[in-house]
Design a protein around this motif. Structure first.
Motif, PDB file in Angstrom:
ATOM      1  N   LEU A 138      13.643 -12.611 -17.694  1.00  0.00           N
ATOM      2  CA  LEU A 138      12.378 -11.992 -17.313  1.00  0.00           C
ATOM      3  C   LEU A 138      12.634 -10.578 -16.806  1.00  0.00           C
ATOM      4  O   LEU A 138      13.498 -10.372 -15.948  1.00  0.00           O
ATOM      5  N   TYR A 139      11.883  -9.622 -17.328  1.00  0.00           N
ATOM      6  CA  TYR A 139      11.947  -8.233 -16.872  1.00  0.00           C
ATOM      7  C   TYR A 139      10.564  -7.851 -16.360  1.00  0.00           C
ATOM      8  O   TYR A 139       9.584  -7.953 -17.100  1.00  0.00           O
ATOM      9  N   LEU A 140      10.484  -7.414 -15.111  1.00  0.00           N
ATOM     10  CA  LEU A 140       9.201  -7.005 -14.547  1.00  0.00           C
ATOM     11  C   LEU A 140       9.197  -5.503 -14.295  1.00  0.00           C
ATOM     12  O   LEU A 140       9.965  -5.001 -13.470  1.00  0.00           O
ATOM     13  N   PHE A 141       8.328  -4.788 -15.007  1.00  0.00           N
ATOM     14  CA  PHE A 141       8.052  -3.385 -14.720  1.00  0.00           C
ATOM     15  C   PHE A 141       6.811  -3.358 -13.833  1.00  0.00           C
ATOM     16  O   PHE A 141       5.734  -3.800 -14.245  1.00  0.00           O
ATOM     17  N   TYR A 142       6.971  -2.829 -12.611  1.00  0.00           N
ATOM     18  CA  TYR A 142       5.924  -2.941 -11.599  1.00  0.00           C
ATOM     19  C   TYR A 142       5.601  -1.555 -11.060  1.00  0.00           C
ATOM     20  O   TYR A 142       6.397  -0.959 -10.337  1.00  0.00           O
ATOM     21  N   GLY A 143       4.424  -1.030 -11.432  1.00  0.00           N
ATOM     22  CA  GLY A 143       4.038   0.314 -11.037  1.00  0.00           C
ATOM     23  C   GLY A 143       3.025   0.320  -9.906  1.00  0.00           C
ATOM     24  O   GLY A 143       2.060  -0.448  -9.916  1.00  0.00           O
ATOM     25  N   ASN A 144       3.250   1.207  -8.919  1.00  0.00           N
ATOM     26  CA  ASN A 144       2.346   1.360  -7.788  1.00  0.00           C
ATOM     27  C   ASN A 144       2.285   2.821  -7.361  1.00  0.00           C
ATOM     28  O   ASN A 144       3.164   3.621  -7.705  1.00  0.00           O
ATOM     29  N   GLN A 145       1.277   3.137  -6.571  1.00  0.00           N
ATOM     30  CA  GLN A 145       1.162   4.492  -6.046  1.00  0.00           C
ATOM     31  C   GLN A 145       2.297   4.793  -5.073  1.00  0.00           C
ATOM     32  O   GLN A 145       2.883   5.881  -5.102  1.00  0.00           O
ATOM     33  N   SER A 146       2.607   3.833  -4.192  1.00  0.00           N
ATOM     34  CA  SER A 146       3.653   4.022  -3.191  1.00  0.00           C
ATOM     35  C   SER A 146       4.176   2.663  -2.763  1.00  0.00           C
ATOM     36  O   SER A 146       3.610   1.620  -3.126  1.00  0.00           O
ATOM     37  N   ILE A 147       5.239   2.668  -1.968  1.00  0.00           N
ATOM     38  CA  ILE A 147       5.781   1.412  -1.448  1.00  0.00           C
ATOM     39  C   ILE A 147       4.718   0.667  -0.651  1.00  0.00           C
ATOM     40  O   ILE A 147       4.603  -0.561  -0.728  1.00  0.00           O
ATOM     41  N   GLN A 148       3.914   1.407   0.100  1.00  0.00           N
ATOM     42  CA  GLN A 148       2.905   0.787   0.956  1.00  0.00           C
ATOM     43  C   GLN A 148       1.801   0.104   0.149  1.00  0.00           C
ATOM     44  O   GLN A 148       1.105  -0.767   0.657  1.00  0.00           O
ATOM     45  N   HIS A 149       1.640   0.503  -1.114  1.00  0.00           N
ATOM     46  CA  HIS A 149       0.638  -0.118  -1.982  1.00  0.00           C
ATOM     47  C   HIS A 149       1.203  -1.303  -2.777  1.00  0.00           C
ATOM     48  O   HIS A 149       0.442  -2.012  -3.443  1.00  0.00           O
ATOM     49  N   ALA A 150       2.506  -1.513  -2.729  1.00  0.00           N
ATOM     50  CA  ALA A 150       3.170  -2.474  -3.614  1.00  0.00           C
ATOM     51  C   ALA A 150       3.211  -3.867  -2.991  1.00  0.00           C
ATOM     52  O   ALA A 150       4.089  -4.179  -2.174  1.00  0.00           O
ATOM     53  N   ALA A 151       2.274  -4.709  -3.379  1.00  0.00           N
ATOM     54  CA  ALA A 151       2.219  -6.075  -2.854  1.00  0.00           C
ATOM     55  C   ALA A 151       3.428  -6.879  -3.314  1.00  0.00           C
ATOM     56  O   ALA A 151       3.828  -6.810  -4.474  1.00  0.00           O
ATOM     57  N   PHE A 152       4.019  -7.623  -2.388  1.00  0.00           N
ATOM     58  CA  PHE A 152       5.104  -8.572  -2.655  1.00  0.00           C
ATOM     59  C   PHE A 152       6.394  -7.907  -3.136  1.00  0.00           C
ATOM     60  O   PHE A 152       7.236  -8.560  -3.755  1.00  0.00           O
ATOM     61  N   LEU A 153       6.572  -6.633  -2.838  1.00  0.00           N
ATOM     62  CA  LEU A 153       7.783  -5.947  -3.297  1.00  0.00           C
ATOM     63  C   LEU A 153       9.039  -6.583  -2.701  1.00  0.00           C
ATOM     64  O   LEU A 153      10.034  -6.784  -3.411  1.00  0.00           O
ATOM     65  N   ASN A 154       9.014  -6.906  -1.418  1.00  0.00           N
ATOM     66  CA  ASN A 154      10.185  -7.528  -0.790  1.00  0.00           C
ATOM     67  C   ASN A 154      10.462  -8.909  -1.377  1.00  0.00           C
ATOM     68  O   ASN A 154      11.621  -9.275  -1.630  1.00  0.00           O
ATOM     69  N   GLU A 155       9.398  -9.683  -1.592  1.00  0.00           N
ATOM     70  CA  GLU A 155       9.569 -11.025  -2.151  1.00  0.00           C
ATOM     71  C   GLU A 155      10.140 -10.961  -3.572  1.00  0.00           C
ATOM     72  O   GLU A 155      10.981 -11.784  -3.954  1.00  0.00           O
ATOM     73  N   LEU A 156       9.698  -9.984  -4.341  1.00  0.00           N
ATOM     74  CA  LEU A 156      10.213  -9.832  -5.703  1.00  0.00           C
ATOM     75  C   LEU A 156      11.668  -9.375  -5.693  1.00  0.00           C
ATOM     76  O   LEU A 156      12.475  -9.803  -6.530  1.00  0.00           O
TER      77      LEU A 156
END
Length: 237
Positions: A138-156
């Protein structure tokens, strides 16, 4: 489609203007990662032209004992009422439904492309794959405006550490100086950087309608066969 009444049991702010809502899981309720359900407010104190029902990807893994959804809080009456709903309140929950699920042949990699809150169906897929040590890359490309906008970044990021076949490629439009990942939008250049054999995987895109259309066109221009591309978008995103 099955219809349930379920109680709201928790609410968590997880990113800028992004709230996770946790509900009781009906006895015997089953679904596939990537499916969605309709949530209907019961006797809301206000409404607007958008009505009292919205559809949400199911954020939970099928193994979880609770049901969760996630949304960006915007100016609609539905979102205001949902965000202010007292814990213990009931909503109507119709589902599961939808075919935005991973292909069954686990020898074929899956490239998941998410913009913002479009992460929801992929989060369910990734958690389930990690829990079951599935053999599918599985490859996840995950785009967001900023780290603060990125839901579940730590969990991923944790999932990547715990599952060798999962690769997270996060990119920020306007990152701060601490960000060490990719910068800018998800483009053909970024995809080619991490996917060596473009013809092998199946591709899944979820996000705003504009983002989904743009990346679908990008993949076709890259030579990806249209039958290998699956999309999910949510008007009113």
């Amino acid at each position: 489609m099955p219809l349930y009444k379920i109680k709201l049991i928790d609410r968590q702010a997880i990113a800028i203007q992004t709230i996770k809502f946790v509900f009781e899981k009906p006895l015997g309720f089953t679904f596939k990662p990537g499916q969605y359900a309709g949530v209907t407010l019961i006797n809301p104190p206000e409404t607007d032209a958008g009505g009292i029902t919205r559809r949400f990807s199911i954020l939970s893994s099928p193994d979880d004992t609770e049901l969760a959804i996630v949304t960006r809080i915007q100016s609609s009456a539905f979102k205001r009422v949902l965000n202010q709903l007292p814990l213990g309140s009931e909503v109507k929950f119709a589902g599961p439904t939808g075919t935005f699920t991973l292909h069954e042949d686990q020898s074929i990699p899956a490239v998941l492309i998410a913009g913002g809150i479009g992460i929801a169906p992929f989060y369910s897929m990734i958690r389930y794959a990690t829990q079951h040590r599935q053999s599918q890359p599985l490859y996840l490309f995950y785009g967001n405006q900023s780290i603060q906008h990125a839901a579940f970044l730590n969990e991923l990021s944790d999932a990547q550490q715990n599952h060798s076949l999962f690769k997270l490629i996060a990119t920020m439009d306007t990152p701060d100086s601490a960000w060490q990942g990719e910068h800018g939008y998800i483009t053909s250049t970024l995809i080619k950087k991490y996917i060596s054999d473009l013809a092998q995987p199946n591709y899944y895109i979820c996000g705003s309608p504009v983002m989904v259309t743009t990346l679908q066109e990008t993949l076709v221009e890259m030579g990806i066969e249209e039958e290998k591309i699956r999309v999910e978008d949510f008007p009113g995103y």
